[in-house]
Design a protein around this motif. Structure first.
Motif, PDB file in Angstrom:
ATOM      1  N   ILE A   1       0.677  -1.246  -0.117  1.00  0.00           N
ATOM      2  CA  ILE A   1       0.007  -0.136  -0.047  1.00  0.00           C
ATOM      3  C   ILE A   1       0.906   1.190   0.017  1.00  0.00           C
ATOM      4  CG2 ILE A   1      -1.846   1.185   1.352  1.00  0.00           C
ATOM      5  CD1 ILE A   1      -2.463  -1.572   2.711  1.00  0.00           C
ATOM      6  N   ILE A   2       0.831   2.091  -0.888  1.00  0.00           N
ATOM      7  CA  ILE A   2       1.588   3.229  -1.124  1.00  0.00           C
ATOM      8  C   ILE A   2       0.528   4.824  -1.041  1.00  0.00           C
ATOM      9  CG2 ILE A   2       3.279   4.519  -2.411  1.00  0.00           C
ATOM     10  CD1 ILE A   2       3.738   1.716  -4.036  1.00  0.00           C
ATOM     11  N   GLY A   3       0.976   5.307   0.166  1.00  0.00           N
ATOM     12  CA  GLY A   3       0.128   6.586   0.014  1.00  0.00           C
ATOM     13  C   GLY A   3      -1.371   6.618   0.034  1.00  0.00           C
ATOM     14  N   SER A   4      -1.996   5.536   0.605  1.00  0.00           N
ATOM     15  CA  SER A   4      -3.638   5.315   0.397  1.00  0.00           C
ATOM     16  C   SER A   4      -4.225   5.173   1.761  1.00  0.00           C
ATOM     17  CB  SER A   4      -3.955   4.321  -0.567  1.00  0.00           C
ATOM     18  OG  SER A   4      -5.251   4.146  -0.399  1.00  0.00           O
ATOM     19  N   GLY A   5      -5.283   5.848   2.229  1.00  0.00           N
ATOM     20  CA  GLY A   5      -5.956   5.554   3.338  1.00  0.00           C
ATOM     21  C   GLY A   5      -7.405   5.057   2.818  1.00  0.00           C
ATOM     22  N   PHE A   6      -7.423   4.046   1.678  1.00  0.00           N
ATOM     23  CA  PHE A   6      -8.524   3.542   1.284  1.00  0.00           C
ATOM     24  C   PHE A   6      -9.514   3.004   2.485  1.00  0.00           C
ATOM     25  CE2 PHE A   6     -10.696  -0.172  -0.541  1.00  0.00           C
ATOM     26  CZ  PHE A   6     -11.803   0.368  -1.118  1.00  0.00           C
ATOM     27  N   PRO A   7     -10.704   3.295   2.645  1.00  0.00           N
ATOM     28  CA  PRO A   7     -11.249   2.873   3.964  1.00  0.00           C
ATOM     29  C   PRO A   7     -11.875   1.742   4.190  1.00  0.00           C
ATOM     30  CG  PRO A   7     -12.475   4.364   2.913  1.00  0.00           C
ATOM     31  CD  PRO A   7     -11.288   4.520   1.950  1.00  0.00           C
ATOM     32  N   TYR A   8     -12.091   1.096   2.936  1.00  0.00           N
ATOM     33  CA  TYR A   8     -13.177  -0.273   2.936  1.00  0.00           C
ATOM     34  C   TYR A   8     -12.073  -1.438   2.872  1.00  0.00           C
ATOM     35  CZ  TYR A   8     -16.392   3.302   1.241  1.00  0.00           C
ATOM     36  OH  TYR A   8     -17.199   4.452   1.340  1.00  0.00           O
ATOM     37  N   SER A   9     -12.084  -1.979   3.977  1.00  0.00           N
ATOM     38  CA  SER A   9     -11.169  -3.164   4.116  1.00  0.00           C
ATOM     39  C   SER A   9     -11.731  -4.320   3.507  1.00  0.00           C
ATOM     40  CB  SER A   9     -10.853  -3.315   5.659  1.00  0.00           C
ATOM     41  OG  SER A   9     -11.997  -3.833   6.239  1.00  0.00           O
ATOM     42  N   GLN A  10     -13.111  -4.274   3.419  1.00  0.00           N
ATOM     43  CA  GLN A  10     -13.771  -5.566   2.890  1.00  0.00           C
ATOM     44  C   GLN A  10     -13.307  -5.713   1.226  1.00  0.00           C
ATOM     45  OE1 GLN A  10     -15.119  -2.716   3.635  1.00  0.00           O
ATOM     46  NE2 GLN A  10     -17.353  -2.434   2.540  1.00  0.00           N
ATOM     47  N   PHE A  11     -12.750  -4.656   0.962  1.00  0.00           N
ATOM     48  CA  PHE A  11     -12.265  -4.728  -0.702  1.00  0.00           C
ATOM     49  C   PHE A  11     -10.635  -4.980  -0.764  1.00  0.00           C
ATOM     50  CE2 PHE A  11     -16.260  -2.770  -1.170  1.00  0.00           C
ATOM     51  CZ  PHE A  11     -16.863  -3.329  -2.308  1.00  0.00           C
TER      52      PHE A  11
END
Length: 596
Positions: A279-289
Motif C-alpha cells: 500500500i503506497i500513500g493510501s488511506g482507502f477505508p473499505y477493508s472488505q475490498f
C-alpha cells in the motif's frame, strides 16, 4: 497612509505568493474588503455565490495546484457556510487557510448580532491550527503559522480576526517578552526515509511474494516512476484508490483501475487472489475490498504515521514519502522471473476494458450514462483536468474515465459531499488557466449549487488564456445514488417524493448567462457534442438526458445479489421492468467472451 491589520494580511498573502482569495463579503470582514480595494485587488478577490462554494473553490485550487488555497468569509453565517468545504479539505488532506471575521472585541459575549463562538465552531475542522487575532502584534506569526501548518499537515487551518482588529493600525511584534516574530515565507522540503533495517524487512516480504498487488492513493503522486519500476520488478498489478485515480495512466496493461464499490472487477480479483500487498500513500477505508485478513502479507508506505496499519494488518510499516522510500527500496527488490501472475492480471484488464466498452454502448432510455464518460475518454485532451461530483456520476467517473497523458482528476473522495464538481472546476481554472477542464456533475448537485456557480464561471472566464471548461450534467431527473442505495441496501423501491427532481434545461440556463449550452438526448449525437464542447472558445454546459435505471453494479455483485435487489424493486418501483432489464443487460456483458 496608515497600514491597517487588514492591509498587512493582504501584504503577507502576496509575500506567500497567494494570487487569489475565494470568498464572499459581509460586514464582519469589511476591513479586509476595504484592504482588497486599496491593494488594487491583489491578491484577487474571487467572489463565489456562496461561502461553501468559496471553500470548495479553494480546495479545488489546492488539489490541482499543489499550493495552499485561501478562502475568506464574514462572521456568524458566513463562517458557518465555510464548514462543509473545509471538512472536504480535512478529509482529503488538502492545504486550505480560512480567514474569517468576528464581531468586535468589545461586543463579544453580549449576544451581539451574528455573534457565534467561532473557536468552538472551527475546533474540529481546523484542529491542526486555529487562532483568534486580538492584537496587531500577533501578525505575521499567526498568518504564517496558519499557512505553514496547512502545507505541512495537508489540512485546513483557520484565522479569526475580529472586525475592529482588522481596522487597527498594524504594528509589528517587537523584540521583547511575549512578542513572537516570524521568519520570511518559505517552502521547506525534506526527504523522509525509513531506517535501513525496515526497508530490508519490507524487501524480504515483497521478494517472498508470488502474487503481489499494489494499492496506490494520492500519496503516491510524486512517485510515478518509482511505482512503475516496483510493479515491473515484482510483477504486480496496481489498483487505484479514488483519490489516486490520476496517479498512473490507465493505458498501462497492469493497472487494474479503481477499487471498491465504484471499482473494477480486475481490482477486485487482484485483491482477492494476491498473497502480498503493498500500500503506497493510501488511506482507502473499505477493508472488505482488500485481501481477506490472514491471506496476504502486507507492507505499507505513508508519510503520516497515523495511517500506518490502519486499514489492514501490515507486517512492515514504512514511515516516509513515497518517492524517497521507493528509491531506497527498489535496489533491494529482486526481479521476478515467473510472470504468470502478471500475465493473468493483464488478461483480466484487457477483458474488463472490453466489457466496460460493451456496457457503455448498451441501449438505454434515452442515453446510457456510462456512454457519456466513455465518449469523453475517446476525445479528452491529454492535458485536461477532470472534476466529478458525488452521486451516481462518481460511479461512471471511477469506472469509465480512462486516464492518460497529463490528465489530472479528483472529487470529494472521503467526505463524498454533493456540490463540489463545479466549484472544483473553477478552482482548477484559476490553478491552470491554460488547461481545459471538465466537470462531471449529476443534476441533483447541479440544482443544489452548480447552477448558481455557473455565474461565477461566466464572470471570471475572460481571465483564463484557455476558456475551455465543460460542465457535463447527467440529466436523469433523479437523486440517483440514493435511489440505488434504497434499492440495494434498504430493500425498498424508489420513493418519488424524496428522489425526483424538478425539470430544468441546464443548456438554456447556460446560454442565458452568456455561456455555451448543448442539449443531447440522442446517443448517436453524443460524441459530436463532446467534440464541440471540448473545442469551444467559451465555457460550455453539456446537458445530457440519460437513463436513471442503468445500475451502478459493484464489481463483486453476483446474480443472487442482483436477484435480491430485483425482488425489492418489483415491490412497487416506478419503471421496475425497465430497471431490471438494464441491470441484467449490464451484468451479462461481464460473461461474454472477449472480442479479438
Amino acid at each position: 497612509m496608515t497600514t491597517t491589520v487588514a492591509d498587512y494580511v493582504l501584504q503577507r498573502l502576496r509575500e506567500w505568493d497567494v494570487e487569489q482569495v475565494f470568498g464572499y463579503p459581509g460586514d464582519g470582514i469589511n476591513g479586509l474588503v476595504t484592504a482588497f480595494g486599496a491593494a488594487g485587488d491583489e491578491p484577487r478577490f474571487v467572489q463565489a455565490r456562496h461561502e461553501e462554494m468559496a471553500a470548495f473553490e479553494a480546495v479545488g485550487y489546492a488539489k490541482f495546484s499543489g499550493r495552499v488555497g485561501v478562502c475568506v468569509a464574514t462572521s456568524g453565517p458566513g463562517a458557518i457556510h465555510l464548514l462543509n468545504g473545509l471538512y472536504d479539505a480535512k478529509l482529503d488532506h488538502v492545504p486550505v487557510v480560512a480567514i474569517v471575521g468576528q464581531t468586535a472585541r468589545s461586543a463579544m459575549g453580549g449576544s451581539y448580532q451574528q455573534e457565534v463562538d467561532l473557536q468552538a465552531l472551527f475546533k474540529d475542522v481546523a484542529s491542526e491550527y486555529l487562532v483568534e487575532v486580538n492584537v496587531p502584534e500577533q501578525l505575521p506569526n499567526a498568518l504564517d503559522r496558519a499557512i505553514r501548518t496547512a502545507l505541512a499537515q495537508r489540512a485546513p487551518t483557520a484565522l479569526i480576526i475580529p472586525a475592529d482588529v482588522q481596522e487597527l493600525p498594524y504594528s509589528p511584534p517587537e523584540h521583547e517578552f511575549k512578542h513572537v516574530p516570524s521568519s520570511p515565507p518559505g517552502h521547506p522540503r525534506a526527504k523522509v526515509v525509513p531506517p535501513d533495517e525496515e526497508l530490508t524487512r519490507a524487501a524480504e516480504v515483497l521478494n517472498a511474494g508470488e502474487k503481489v498487488a499494489i494499492l496506490i492513493g494520492q500519496g503516491a503522486r510524486n512517485a510515478v516512476t518509482e511505482v512503475r519500476e516496483v510493479a515491473e520488478l515484482t510483477g504486480a498489478g496496481v489498483a487505484k484508490a479514488l483519490l489516486g485515480k490520476d496517479v498512473l495512466p490507465d493505458d498501462l496493461p497492469y493497472v487494474t483501475g479503481a477499487i471498491g464499490l465504484l471499482g473494477t472487477r480486475p481490482s477486485y480479483e487482484l485483491m482477492n487472489d494476491c498473497d502480498t500487498l503493498l500500500i503506497i500513500g493510501s488511506g482507502f477505508p473499505y477493508s472488505q475490498f482488500l485481501p481477506p485478513f490472514g491471506q496476504a502479507r502486507a507492507v505499507q508506505i505513508d508519510l503520516d504515521a497515523r495511517f500506518l496499519g490502519l486499514r489492514y494488518p501490515t507486517e512492515v510499516t514504512l514511515l516516509g514519502d513515497a518517492k524517497s522510500t521507493l528509491e531506497q527500496l527498489i535496489p533491494l527488490l529482486e526481479r521476478k522471473t515467473e510472470r504468470a501472475w502478471r500475465e493473468r492480471i493483464e488478461k483480466n484488464v484487457t477483458e474488463w476494458s472490453d466489457t466496460v466498452t460493451r456496457q457503455a454502448m448498451l441501449a438505454a432510455d434515452p442515453i446510457n450514462p456510462m456512454r457519456i464518460v466513455h465518449e469523453l475518454s475517446e476525445r479528452i485532451p491529454e492535458d485536461a483536468i477532470v472534476t466529478a461530483d458525488s452521486g451516481s456520476t462518481a460511479n461512471w467517473y471511477a469506472r469509465n474515465l480512462r486516464i492518460r497523458g497529463r490528465i489530472r482528476a479528483s472529487l470529494s473522495g472521503t467526505l463524498a459531499t454533493m456540490g463540489p464538481g463545479v466549484p472544483y472546476a473553477i478552482g482548477a481554472k484559476f490553478a491552470h488557466p491554460d488547461r481545459p477542464v471538465v466537470a462531471l456533475v449529476g443534476d441533483g448537485a447541479m440544482q443544489m449549487n452548480g447552477l448558481a456557480e455557473l455565474l461565477t464561471l461566466a464572470r471570471y472566464r475572460e481571465l483564463w488564456a484557455d476558456q475551455r471548461c465543460v460542465i457535463c450534467v447527467f440529466h436523469n431527473g433523479d437523486l440517483n445514488q440514493v435511489t440505488w442505495e434504497l434499492r440495494a441496501m434498504g430493500g425498498a423501491p424508489k420513493f418519488e417524493p424524496s428522489q425526483s427532481l424538478p425539470e430544468v434545461s441546464y443548456a438554456d440556463f447556460a446560454r442565458g448567462i452568456g455561456l455555451g449550452g448543448i442539449a443531447v438526448d440522442d446517443p448517436e449525437r453524443l460524441g459530436d457534442a463532446w467534440a464541440t464542447a471540448l473545442d469551444a472558445d467559451v465555457p460550455t454546459v453539456l446537458d445530457v438526458r440519460c437513463d436513471p435505471e442503468v445500475p451502478p453494479i459493484p464489481p463483486h455483485a453476483t446474480f443472487e445479489q442482483i436477484k435480491s435487489m430485483t425482488e425489492s424493486v418489483l415491490k412497487g418501483d416506478p419503471n421496475a421492468w425497465h430497471l431490471v432489464a438494464q441491470g441484467l443487460k449490464t451484468k451479462v456483458q461481464e460473461l461474454l467472451p472477449m472480442r479479438t
